[in-house]
Write an enzyme that holds these catalytic residues in place. Sequence first.
Site, short mmCIF file in Angstrom:
data_model
loop_
_atom_site.label_atom_id
_atom_site.label_comp_id
_atom_site.label_asym_id
_atom_site.label_seq_id
_atom_site.Cartn_x
_atom_site.Cartn_y
_atom_site.Cartn_z
N LYS A 125 0.64 -1.19 -0.07
CA LYS A 125 -0.06 -0.11 -0.06
C LYS A 125 0.79 1.31 -0.15
O LYS A 125 0.57 2.25 -0.59
CB LYS A 125 -0.69 -0.01 1.11
CG LYS A 125 -2.15 -1.08 1.20
CD LYS A 125 -2.87 -1.16 2.41
CE LYS A 125 -3.79 -2.34 2.09
NZ LYS A 125 -4.72 -2.53 3.19
N ASP A 146 -9.70 1.81 3.13
CA ASP A 146 -9.92 1.27 4.54
C ASP A 146 -10.17 1.96 5.39
O ASP A 146 -10.94 1.32 6.39
CB ASP A 146 -8.13 0.63 4.74
CG ASP A 146 -7.83 -0.41 3.55
OD1 ASP A 146 -8.54 -1.16 3.39
OD2 ASP A 146 -6.57 -0.56 3.36
P1 NDP Z 1 2.09 -4.07 6.23
O1 NDP Z 1 2.86 -4.97 5.54
O2 NDP Z 1 1.98 -2.80 5.71
O3 NDP Z 1 2.37 -3.74 7.76
C1 NDP Z 1 2.41 -5.29 8.46
C2 NDP Z 1 2.64 -5.05 9.89
O4 NDP Z 1 2.66 -5.92 10.71
C3 NDP Z 1 4.12 -4.46 10.29
O5 NDP Z 1 3.93 -3.26 11.37
C4 NDP Z 1 4.76 -5.45 10.68
O6 NDP Z 1 5.86 -5.09 11.90
C5 NDP Z 1 3.91 -6.20 11.48
N1 NDP Z 1 4.07 -7.80 11.60
C6 NDP Z 1 3.88 -8.39 10.54
N2 NDP Z 1 4.15 -9.86 11.06
C7 NDP Z 1 4.39 -10.01 12.54
C8 NDP Z 1 4.39 -10.66 13.48
N3 NDP Z 1 4.70 -11.91 13.21
N4 NDP Z 1 4.61 -10.08 14.91
C9 NDP Z 1 4.29 -8.91 14.99
N5 NDP Z 1 4.18 -8.02 13.98
C10 NDP Z 1 4.29 -8.36 12.61
O7 NDP Z 1 0.59 -4.70 5.99
P2 NDP Z 1 -0.86 -3.77 5.95
O8 NDP Z 1 -0.95 -2.88 6.93
O9 NDP Z 1 -1.04 -3.40 4.58
O10 NDP Z 1 -1.78 -5.15 6.28
C11 NDP Z 1 -1.76 -5.86 7.48
C12 NDP Z 1 -3.07 -6.71 7.76
O11 NDP Z 1 -4.29 -6.04 7.41
C13 NDP Z 1 -2.98 -7.60 6.78
O12 NDP Z 1 -3.13 -9.07 7.27
C14 NDP Z 1 -4.21 -7.54 5.77
O13 NDP Z 1 -4.44 -8.49 5.15
C15 NDP Z 1 -5.13 -7.02 6.86
N6 NDP Z 1 -5.99 -5.97 6.05
C16 NDP Z 1 -7.30 -6.26 6.16
C17 NDP Z 1 -8.36 -5.37 5.64
C18 NDP Z 1 -9.81 -5.81 5.64
O14 NDP Z 1 -10.80 -5.08 4.83
N7 NDP Z 1 -10.41 -6.62 6.68
C19 NDP Z 1 -7.99 -4.13 4.93
C20 NDP Z 1 -6.46 -4.03 5.02
C21 NDP Z 1 -5.59 -4.93 5.55
P3 NDP Z 1 7.44 -4.68 11.15
O15 NDP Z 1 7.29 -3.34 10.96
O16 NDP Z 1 8.22 -5.10 12.50
O17 NDP Z 1 7.57 -5.50 10.18
#
Ligand code: NDP
Length: 263
Positions: free
Chosen positions: A63, A99
């Site tokens: 995104k 979103d």
């Molecule tokens: P991003 O990749 O931009 O961000 C992911 C975040 O998750 C980062 O802060 C990362 O931390 C953290 N993270 C990933 N794995 C772990 C872990 N194992 N433990 C702790 N923290 C973790 O993702 P998005 O923001 O684009 O999307 C996030 C989620 O939201 C997805 O699962 C997506 O499917 C869901 N979503 C659902 C929507 C809906 O309509 N229901 C709409 C939008 C998103 P770090 O910075 O340390 O890497």
Amino acid sequence: MKLFTIFGDPVSHSRSPLMHNSVFKRYNIDACYTRTHLDDGSLLRDIFFAKALSGANVTVPHKEAAYALCDEVRGIAKHIGAVNTLILEEGQLIGYNTDADGFIAALQSFGSLNNALIIGAGGTARALATVLRQNSITPTILNRSENRLGYFKENDFLSYTWETFPLTSYDVIINTTSAGLSDEELPLPSSLLTELLSGAKCAVDVIYGKTTPFLREVKKANIPHKDGSDMLLEQGILANHLFMGGEISLDLLRPVMHQSFFL
Ligand code: NDP
């Protein structure tokens, strides 16, 4: 025929094709919506034009890359720095973020809330932090690492890593990490999560369609909760409205998209 897709990694779980294709079928629109697995977000713009798309959605983790690749960004996406909806307008790539408003619509059923803890600091966390603040719900951000906290600090949000976090209570705990999406991980150390849930009124996991380890802990805490299905529905309705130039009203889109969840 107009073509649409969702870009993401992973993307095989996405319900967006079913939601949008249901609308196209119901209203006899000559259009098709597919999934595109993309691991390198910098290629998104080239692929958009190579596939001659009319519009697209963007999911994890692209995104922020999508925001950077747009010719113009409109609405709340400008403040968020993350785009989940792209449309082609006179050869220009226009970016939106649905979103944020989708999440606020999904939160209504919990009643009045004063503050929120957002776990995670990615594109979704940015969207939620921005729109929660606009709706007078004070957000705090908690992420496992420091890297992505820069945006939140620059925009005067309280933001912490696990190490710097001062434990206090929040009305709603929101998981915006991808922990639990295609693994069995908790987004926080278990003891910290238990403490937070014991002081919360409700909780939301934005992941949909499965009981994540986070939601399992929420259920143990016995507080009102929901997964990301309502948010998915609402953001999808807003995205389709943009794809179709407002041709079909939001109220007509809602039942068709909702029905697709049961297919
Ligand atoms: P991003 O990749 O931009 O961000 C992911 C975040 O998750 C980062 O802060 C990362 O931390 C953290 N993270 C990933 N794995 C772990 C872990 N194992 N433990 C702790 N923290 C973790 O993702 P998005 O923001 O684009 O999307 C996030 C989620 O939201 C997805 O699962 C997506 O499917 C869901 N979503 C659902 C929507 C809906 O309509 N229901 C709409 C939008 C998103 P770090 O910075 O340390 O890497």
